[in-house]
Design a protein around this motif. Structure first.
Motif, PDB file in Angstrom:
ATOM      1  N   UNK A   1       9.287  78.225  55.448  1.00 51.68           N
ATOM      2  CA  UNK A   1      10.059  78.909  56.476  1.00 51.68           C
ATOM      3  C   UNK A   1      10.193  80.451  56.551  1.00 51.68           C
ATOM      4  N   UNK A   2       9.615  81.141  55.744  1.00 50.28           N
ATOM      5  CA  UNK A   2       9.575  82.567  55.615  1.00 50.28           C
ATOM      6  C   UNK A   2       9.128  83.033  56.900  1.00 50.28           C
TER       7      UNK A   2
ATOM      8  N   UNK B   1      26.291  90.618  68.872  1.00 49.03           N
ATOM      9  CA  UNK B   1      26.121  89.293  68.238  1.00 49.03           C
ATOM     10  C   UNK B   1      24.923  89.582  67.030  1.00 49.03           C
ATOM     11  N   UNK B   2      24.773  88.552  66.284  1.00 41.67           N
ATOM     12  CA  UNK B   2      24.082  88.401  65.140  1.00 41.67           C
ATOM     13  C   UNK B   2      23.046  87.590  65.248  1.00 41.67           C
ATOM     14  N   UNK B   3      21.728  87.677  64.646  1.00 48.02           N
ATOM     15  CA  UNK B   3      20.719  86.661  64.506  1.00 48.02           C
ATOM     16  C   UNK B   3      20.094  87.190  63.068  1.00 48.02           C
ATOM     17  N   UNK B   4      19.530  85.982  62.489  1.00 50.14           N
ATOM     18  CA  UNK B   4      18.976  85.910  61.300  1.00 50.14           C
ATOM     19  C   UNK B   4      17.469  85.585  60.994  1.00 50.14           C
ATOM     20  N   UNK B   5      16.815  86.074  60.256  1.00 48.32           N
ATOM     21  CA  UNK B   5      15.487  85.781  60.214  1.00 48.32           C
ATOM     22  C   UNK B   5      14.999  85.750  58.630  1.00 48.32           C
ATOM     23  N   UNK B   6      14.624  84.728  58.111  1.00 48.91           N
ATOM     24  CA  UNK B   6      14.010  84.662  56.916  1.00 48.91           C
ATOM     25  C   UNK B   6      13.128  85.514  56.386  1.00 48.91           C
ATOM     26  N   UNK B   7      13.484  85.953  55.504  1.00 44.61           N
ATOM     27  CA  UNK B   7      12.409  86.948  54.693  1.00 44.61           C
ATOM     28  C   UNK B   7      11.777  86.703  53.569  1.00 44.61           C
ATOM     29  N   UNK B   8      12.419  85.607  52.831  1.00 40.79           N
ATOM     30  CA  UNK B   8      11.735  85.242  51.635  1.00 40.79           C
ATOM     31  C   UNK B   8      12.475  83.836  51.390  1.00 40.79           C
ATOM     32  N   UNK B   9      11.582  82.724  51.207  1.00 38.09           N
ATOM     33  CA  UNK B   9      12.216  81.302  50.793  1.00 38.09           C
ATOM     34  C   UNK B   9      11.673  81.339  49.341  1.00 38.09           C
ATOM     35  N   UNK B  10      12.464  81.016  48.436  1.00 40.57           N
ATOM     36  CA  UNK B  10      12.039  80.598  46.933  1.00 40.57           C
ATOM     37  C   UNK B  10      11.190  79.160  47.012  1.00 40.57           C
ATOM     38  N   UNK B  11      10.364  79.064  46.002  1.00 38.25           N
ATOM     39  CA  UNK B  11       9.569  77.718  45.988  1.00 38.25           C
ATOM     40  C   UNK B  11      10.602  76.474  45.903  1.00 38.25           C
ATOM     41  N   UNK B  12      11.538  76.553  45.136  1.00 39.56           N
ATOM     42  CA  UNK B  12      12.397  75.543  45.328  1.00 39.56           C
ATOM     43  C   UNK B  12      12.862  75.205  46.315  1.00 39.56           C
ATOM     44  N   UNK B  13      13.198  76.050  47.208  1.00 35.83           N
ATOM     45  CA  UNK B  13      13.726  75.898  48.502  1.00 35.83           C
ATOM     46  C   UNK B  13      12.619  75.251  49.395  1.00 35.83           C
TER      47      UNK B  13
END
Length: 179
Positions: free
Chosen positions: A104-105, A84-96
């Protein structure tokens, strides 16, 4: 073109619609075209296990794409022992962060998307398994915003040091539309 199997963790995923997102001829707006052109220009390395030819994650140079940085999210792809695959936010731009209303980083994708994750994660799974970019345009599912639609491009990156040899990071570039 590699055709990944339907996601086992999301059995209701529309695999035809997901595969259609690999058609980059639909890209029309300048920020996403710029992101795709930049990604295509990067040197490629072949991953050992999956045989994918991808730019390495070390090729992500913020100085090369300063105009895009506010609109990106960098997701780490975590290959699970069960396949399976999981995803973790490593960087969220300021606009996002502004669009979503919170930082949500560090969050897991399923935490971030909540109930919508079953609809969205299969697109990331497609990118992780195929090594192809993915494009989608859709309506927003949150309220109280001036914009009602967005376009999103997912760009895969490998990791030469990873044992799985596949996609290690996905760069999400978004363009929010006001009309």
């Amino acid at each position: 073109m590699i055709q990944p199997p339907p996601s086992e963790s999301h059995p209701g995923a529309d695999t035809g619609a997901i595969r259609a997102g690999a058609d980059m001829s639909r890209l029309r707006d300048a920020p996403l075209l710029r992101a795709h052109t930049w990604w295509q220009s990067l040197p490629r390395q072949r991953g050992a296990a999956q045989g994918l030819t991808l730019p390495d994650r070390t090729e992500i140079d913020p100085l090369a794409i300063p105009d895009l940085l506010p609109h990106v999210v960098l997701w780490a792809v975590l290959h699970q022992p069960d396949g399976g695959l999981r995803y973790r936010c490593r960087l969220a731009g300021t606009g996002m962060v502004e669009v979503h209303g919170h930082e949500f980083t560090g969050q897991w994708m399923e935490e971030f998307h909540g109930a919508e994750n079953a609809r969205i994660q299969p697109e990331y799974d497609f990118v992780s398994r195929s090594g192809q970019p993915h494009y989608v345009e859709r309506s927003l599912f949150w309220m109280n915003r001036d914009y009602r639609r967005y376009r999103r491009l997912l760009l895969p990156f490998g990791d030469a040091s990873a044992t799985h040899g596949g996609v290690a990071k996905i760069l999400n570039v978004a363009h929010f539309l006001t009309a």
